[in-house]
Design a protein around this motif. Structure first.
Motif, PDB file in Angstrom:
ATOM      1  N   MET A 658      21.247 -11.671   6.405  1.00 17.65           N
ATOM      2  CA  MET A 658      20.664 -12.759   7.192  1.00 17.65           C
ATOM      3  C   MET A 658      19.852 -13.655   6.257  1.00 17.65           C
ATOM      4  N   TRP A 659      20.021 -14.957   6.431  1.00 15.92           N
ATOM      5  CA  TRP A 659      19.244 -15.947   5.677  1.00 15.92           C
ATOM      6  C   TRP A 659      18.411 -16.754   6.668  1.00 15.92           C
ATOM      7  N   LEU A 660      17.173 -17.032   6.321  1.00 12.96           N
ATOM      8  CA  LEU A 660      16.323 -17.866   7.172  1.00 12.96           C
ATOM      9  C   LEU A 660      15.531 -18.844   6.326  1.00 12.96           C
ATOM     10  N   ALA A 661      15.396 -20.045   6.836  1.00 12.09           N
ATOM     11  CA  ALA A 661      14.572 -21.072   6.190  1.00 12.09           C
ATOM     12  C   ALA A 661      13.571 -21.596   7.212  1.00 12.09           C
ATOM     13  N   PHE A 662      12.321 -21.737   6.776  1.00 10.58           N
ATOM     14  CA  PHE A 662      11.246 -22.174   7.660  1.00 10.58           C
ATOM     15  C   PHE A 662      10.483 -23.337   7.038  1.00 10.58           C
ATOM     16  N   ASP A 663      10.178 -24.306   7.866  1.00 12.12           N
ATOM     17  CA  ASP A 663       9.190 -25.320   7.521  1.00 12.12           C
ATOM     18  C   ASP A 663       8.070 -25.177   8.539  1.00 12.12           C
ATOM     19  N   CYS A 664       7.019 -24.483   8.122  1.00  6.66           N
ATOM     20  CA  CYS A 664       5.885 -24.208   9.019  1.00  6.66           C
ATOM     21  C   CYS A 664       4.663 -25.004   8.590  1.00  6.66           C
ATOM     22  N   GLY A 665       4.879 -26.081   7.828  1.00  6.55           N
ATOM     23  CA  GLY A 665       3.738 -26.790   7.277  1.00  6.55           C
ATOM     24  C   GLY A 665       3.121 -25.958   6.169  1.00  6.55           C
ATOM     25  N   THR A 666       1.811 -26.004   6.039  1.00  5.68           N
ATOM     26  CA  THR A 666       1.115 -25.231   5.016  1.00  5.68           C
ATOM     27  C   THR A 666       1.244 -23.732   5.288  1.00  5.68           C
ATOM     28  N   VAL A 667       1.692 -22.996   4.296  1.00  2.00           N
ATOM     29  CA  VAL A 667       1.752 -21.540   4.418  1.00  2.00           C
ATOM     30  C   VAL A 667       0.372 -20.999   4.046  1.00  2.00           C
ATOM     31  N   VAL A 668      -0.348 -20.473   5.013  1.00  4.44           N
ATOM     32  CA  VAL A 668      -1.722 -20.032   4.784  1.00  4.44           C
ATOM     33  C   VAL A 668      -1.769 -18.684   4.086  1.00  4.44           C
ATOM     34  N   ASP A 669      -0.980 -17.732   4.577  1.00  2.45           N
ATOM     35  CA  ASP A 669      -1.022 -16.353   4.077  1.00  2.45           C
ATOM     36  C   ASP A 669       0.400 -15.936   3.705  1.00  2.45           C
ATOM     37  N   PRO A 670       0.804 -16.117   2.447  1.00  5.61           N
ATOM     38  CA  PRO A 670       2.214 -15.925   2.066  1.00  5.61           C
ATOM     39  C   PRO A 670       2.765 -14.545   2.396  1.00  5.61           C
ATOM     40  N   ASP A 671       2.019 -13.495   2.101  1.00  4.46           N
ATOM     41  CA  ASP A 671       2.518 -12.148   2.340  1.00  4.46           C
ATOM     42  C   ASP A 671       2.714 -11.896   3.827  1.00  4.46           C
ATOM     43  N   SER A 672       1.734 -12.270   4.619  1.00  9.75           N
ATOM     44  CA  SER A 672       1.838 -12.088   6.057  1.00  9.75           C
ATOM     45  C   SER A 672       2.932 -12.967   6.638  1.00  9.75           C
ATOM     46  N   ALA A 673       3.068 -14.187   6.113  1.00 10.88           N
ATOM     47  CA  ALA A 673       4.118 -15.091   6.597  1.00 10.88           C
ATOM     48  C   ALA A 673       5.488 -14.465   6.405  1.00 10.88           C
ATOM     49  N   LEU A 674       5.720 -13.926   5.209  1.00  9.87           N
ATOM     50  CA  LEU A 674       7.004 -13.293   4.932  1.00  9.87           C
ATOM     51  C   LEU A 674       7.227 -12.090   5.840  1.00  9.87           C
ATOM     52  N   ALA A 675       6.194 -11.258   5.975  1.00  7.70           N
ATOM     53  CA  ALA A 675       6.328 -10.049   6.798  1.00  7.70           C
ATOM     54  C   ALA A 675       6.606 -10.405   8.260  1.00  7.70           C
ATOM     55  N   GLN A 676       5.910 -11.419   8.772  1.00  4.56           N
ATOM     56  CA  GLN A 676       6.119 -11.798  10.164  1.00  4.56           C
ATOM     57  C   GLN A 676       7.528 -12.346  10.381  1.00  4.56           C
ATOM     58  N   CYS A 677       8.007 -13.130   9.417  1.00  5.36           N
ATOM     59  CA  CYS A 677       9.346 -13.699   9.568  1.00  5.36           C
ATOM     60  C   CYS A 677      10.422 -12.630   9.447  1.00  5.36           C
ATOM     61  N   GLU A 678      10.204 -11.666   8.574  1.00  6.24           N
ATOM     62  CA  GLU A 678      11.147 -10.543   8.483  1.00  6.24           C
ATOM     63  C   GLU A 678      11.167  -9.760   9.796  1.00  6.24           C
ATOM     64  N   GLY A 679       9.980  -9.437  10.295  1.00  9.37           N
ATOM     65  CA  GLY A 679       9.897  -8.683  11.538  1.00  9.37           C
ATOM     66  C   GLY A 679      10.492  -9.440  12.711  1.00  9.37           C
TER      67      GLY A 679
END
Length: 773
Positions: A658-679
């Motif tokens: 699976m591939w995903l691309a996100f434009d969420c504006g400013t990424v505040v917390d990179p590690d959490s952002a990645l984990a949330q998107c994976e989950g």
């Protein structure tokens, strides 16, 4: 949704230190006990017996209600959002710390308890960072400004010559720490207008936002010290388990026979609850000196109920009701799209494409079953100890149930062993509170066993959607309609959150968000339809991705079908209709760029996956989809691609990547952002292929993980996730990844074997049947 729909719900203001009548929260293995001073929970840092301790001289400076600084330079950030594995406190604290200019190692977070001063306390809709961004930046700027002014005054220099960095102010000659300034005594307040006028750091000078830092809640989660609702203990507490009636509404107890339970060691009594709030009608609870005693006793208690009117309702009945309502063109609310009248477009169409999409009931199955501990303390305050996502929502209900004023109820905050929207509905706190009231305020800990948790869940409603598209003779799109029928969670939990449509009828945005898409399709009619039978049968709830979890399955599957009907590649067809103009041009601050940003992530994920350029084995294909997260008022531009293989004989699906691309504006917390998107993506996969139950005789069929089978680790595919670099306003990431996976899978299946699946979850037998059709 958006900020304009948020209203301050009734809370309780109990700012005094809680009564110490033997209350404690403990992790037995660790052998420590923790209090709840300052009307807040020590659950984030239980090593401190009195919460986060201030410096020895007790001196603090509180520029705003969102944090305080002590004379050791340590910063305590108050968090109103629930922590359920997403590191929300870390994300919010770094927003403030960056603007305040303090060292990360000096930052601590406290998850506060309910009090009116905090305003609306809700963690859902992927709102937390988006809503916190301006508030905590302004708060940080206030503290930095006040500390710089204090230092400049002490030195007799112009504040404009001073700068702050890592908790220290300097003018180039002199320097002083924040702790020293606080220790010397500091008072400074800001009006709301002054806060808004404070200059914020330019994006280029942000040193914590977007950078890797240590999450503030990780250590205690690893060492077992983090406190969850199930860990709550109160001196003299008894345990309760529920016996749930046959229907969610309308049931009444006819008789109770507890004679068989009287021989169970530790059994105390069985109670029929009286609930003035109407939340748990017909409920019975069994009490014991231990949880095991209460559970074993409950198996020997015999209860006879008079069931409510929905006792025989099935999922098929609910779906048929949806179809009836869809066919009735007068029902529902018409959303405010640019051109909602599609009559001319369809009357003049050379060709019309039409399809129906159906999704099954979905359960939450969070790891920690719902639970609550309740008692009345010596000051007459009702204390509710639990993990909850929307404290402001349940407090008025508790007030009605207990027949007590709101200022006599406080909810103590705990970590959540999984939320996913289930704990937005705090209905599970009501039977605990009522049981305690029946015992004269005695502490009661009520715990739902897994089967009870499933039966009392607020599931994602089944849905039926009918989509139509009008083409002219050249296959140009003239108009589109989307009719979506489902149970509405907002209608029962917080109807004040429902805006009115173009026809003056209110609608639940959480049941239709996503249908009002960013494609330019000529006339565009979106109709949100309330399935009254669903809401009578169970209590529909918010589940990760809410409405977009089913609306985008329909929209993105339908866009694929429309592309094939028009004879255009599905990627190109989407890009042709993602035009940043008119209604879809976007607007500041949350949707700058509009449809052009959605087109950009779609192109990005197509390139990442090799869509359309990669030769794949027979039966293997890539499907694509694109969404905008949760709502038009807060779009997270999202695109997904899935590569899978379909076995034509068995119908088995092997999701390979699976591939995903996100434009969420400013990424505040990179590690959490990645984990949330994976989950989120894995949850989307789970609901696409594995998860789903049905309603029979008014209740869900599957009540444990033996028959309800979410995604297993062995079936987890490789994932490639990318974020667009941006300085725009940060928006949500907890849910958008869920919304693209199901349609991408359905589209990949069609590309692989030519079978079009319009029902979730997609099972192997469905594929075999479709191939034979």
């Amino acid at each position: 949704m958006g900020n304009k729909l948020l209203s301050r719900l009734t809370g309780s203001d109990n700012s005094s230190e809680m009564n110490r009548r033997g209350f404690m929260v403990s992790m037995t293995a660790a052998g420590v006990a923790f209090g709840f001073p300052r009307a807040s929970s020590a659950a984030m840092d239980p090593a401190a017996a009195d919460g986060f301790p201030v410096s020895s001289n007790g001196q603090t400076f509180e520029p705003t209600l969102w944090y305080w600084i002590d004379s050791d330079g340590r910063v305590n950030v108050n968090i109103i959002r629930a922590e359920m594995g997403q590191h929300v406190g870390t994300a919010i604290a770094r927003i403030l710390a960056d603007e305040l200019e303090v060292a990360w190692e000096d930052v601590h977070i406290t998850h506060v308890d309910t009090a009116e001063r905090w305003g609306t306390m809700v963690t859902g809709g992927s709102w937390s960072v988006w809503q916190s961004w301006p508030v905590y930046r302004q708060a940080g700027a206030a503290g930095r400004t006040a500390l710089i002014e204090a230092a400049a005054s002490q030195w007799g220099v112009d504040a404009a010559t001073c700068t702050a960095r890592n908790g220290t102010v300097t003018d180039g000659t002199n320097s002083i720490t924040y702790g020293e300034l606080v220790g010397a005594g500091l008072e400074r307040s800001f009006t709301e207008d002054e806060l808004k006028a404070l200059p914020l750091k330019p994006h280029s000078e942000l040193r914590l936002v977007g950078k890797d830092v240590t999450a503030l809640d990780i250590e205690n989660k690893i060492n077992g010290k983090t406190i969850y609702g199930l860990d709550a203990k109160v001196e003299g507490m008894v345990y309760a388990v529920p016996m749930i009636p046959p229907t969610r509404l309308g049931s009444a107890v006819a008789s109770i026979d507890d004679s068989g339970a009287k021989g169970v060691k530790g059994y105390l009594q069985t109670l029929a609850l009286e609930d003035p709030s109407g939340t748990v009608p017909g409920w019975v609870v069994v009490l014991g000196t231990s949880l095991v005693a209460a559970k074993w006793a409950s198996e020997a208690v015999k209860v006879s109920w008079n069931a409510g009117e929905t006792a025989a309702v099935s999922e098929a009945d609910i779906n048929n009701r949806s179809r009836e309502l869809i066919a009735d063109g007068t029902s529902g609310s018409i959303l405010h799209t640019e051109t909602p009248d599609t009559t001319a477009a369809f009357d003049g169409a050379a060709e019309v494409l039409e399809a129906e999409y159906v999704t099954q009931t979905v359960l939450h199955f969070q790891l920690e079953p719902v639970n609550a501990t309740a008692f009345q303390n010596e000051e007459g305050i009702w204390e509710i100890h639990t993990g909850n996502q929307w404290q402001s929502l349940i407090l008025p209900t508790l007030s009605a149930a207990l027949e007590a004023p709101a200022d006599k109820i406080v909810m103590r905050t705990y970590m959540l062993g999984g939320g996913f929207g289930r704990r937005l509905n705090g209905d599970y706190t009501v039977p605990a509170a009522l049981t305690s009231k029946a015992l004269g305020g005695k502490p009661v800990k009520l715990v739902f066993m897994r089967e009870d948790d499933a039966k009392f869940d607020s599931p994602r409603s089944p849905s039926v959607q009918k989509l139509r598209m009008a083409f002219d003779g050249d296959k140009k799109v003239l108009g589109m309609e989307h009719h979506a029928a489902a149970g509405w969670p907002t209608a029962v939990m917080v109807p004040s959150f429902m805006p009115k449509g173009a026809n003056g009828e209110p609608y639940d945005p959480f049941a239709v968000d996503g249908a009002d898409h960013w494609y330019t399709v000529g006339a565009h009619r979106v109709r949100a339809i309330f399935n009254d039978l669903a809401n009578k049968t169970f209590r529909p709830g918010f589940l990760r991705s809410v409405g977009p979890g089913w609306t985008n399955f329909a929209v993105e599957s339908f866009m694929d079908e429309a592309a094939h009907r028009a004879g255009v590649d599905p990627l190109e067809f989407r890009l042709q209709h993602l035009k940043a103009e008119g209604y879809n041009a976007g607007s500041a601050p949350n949707a700058v760029g509009g449809a052009s940003r959605q087109a950009a992530v779609l192109e990005k994920v197509a390139k990442m996956s090799g869509y359309g350029t990669t030769d794949l084995p027979e039966g293997t294909a890539i499907g694509i989809a694109t969404t905008f997260g949760q709502s038009r008022s807060m779009p997270t531009w999202t695109a997904g691609a899935v590569r899978l293989h379909v076995d034509r004989v068995s119908g088995q699906i092997d999701v390979q990547k699976m591939w995903l691309a996100f434009d969420c504006g400013t990424v505040v917390d990179p590690d959490s952002a990645l984990a949330q998107c994976e989950g989120a993506a894995l949850w989307g996969l789970s609901m696409a292929l594995y998860e789903g139950t049905k309603i029979e005789d008014s209740n869900v069929v599957d009540r444990n993980l033996g028959t309800y089978t979410p995604l297993r680790m062995i079936d987890t595919p490789e994932m490639d996730i990318s974020f667009v670099e941006s300085t725009e306003v940060p928006v949500g990431l907890g849910e958008p990844g869920t919304t693209v996976i199901a349609p991408a899978i359905a589209n990949a299946i069609y590309n692989a074997v030519g079978a079009r699946l319009r029902h979730l979850p997609i099972k192997p037998d469905d594929i075999v049947s479709a191939l034979k059709a």
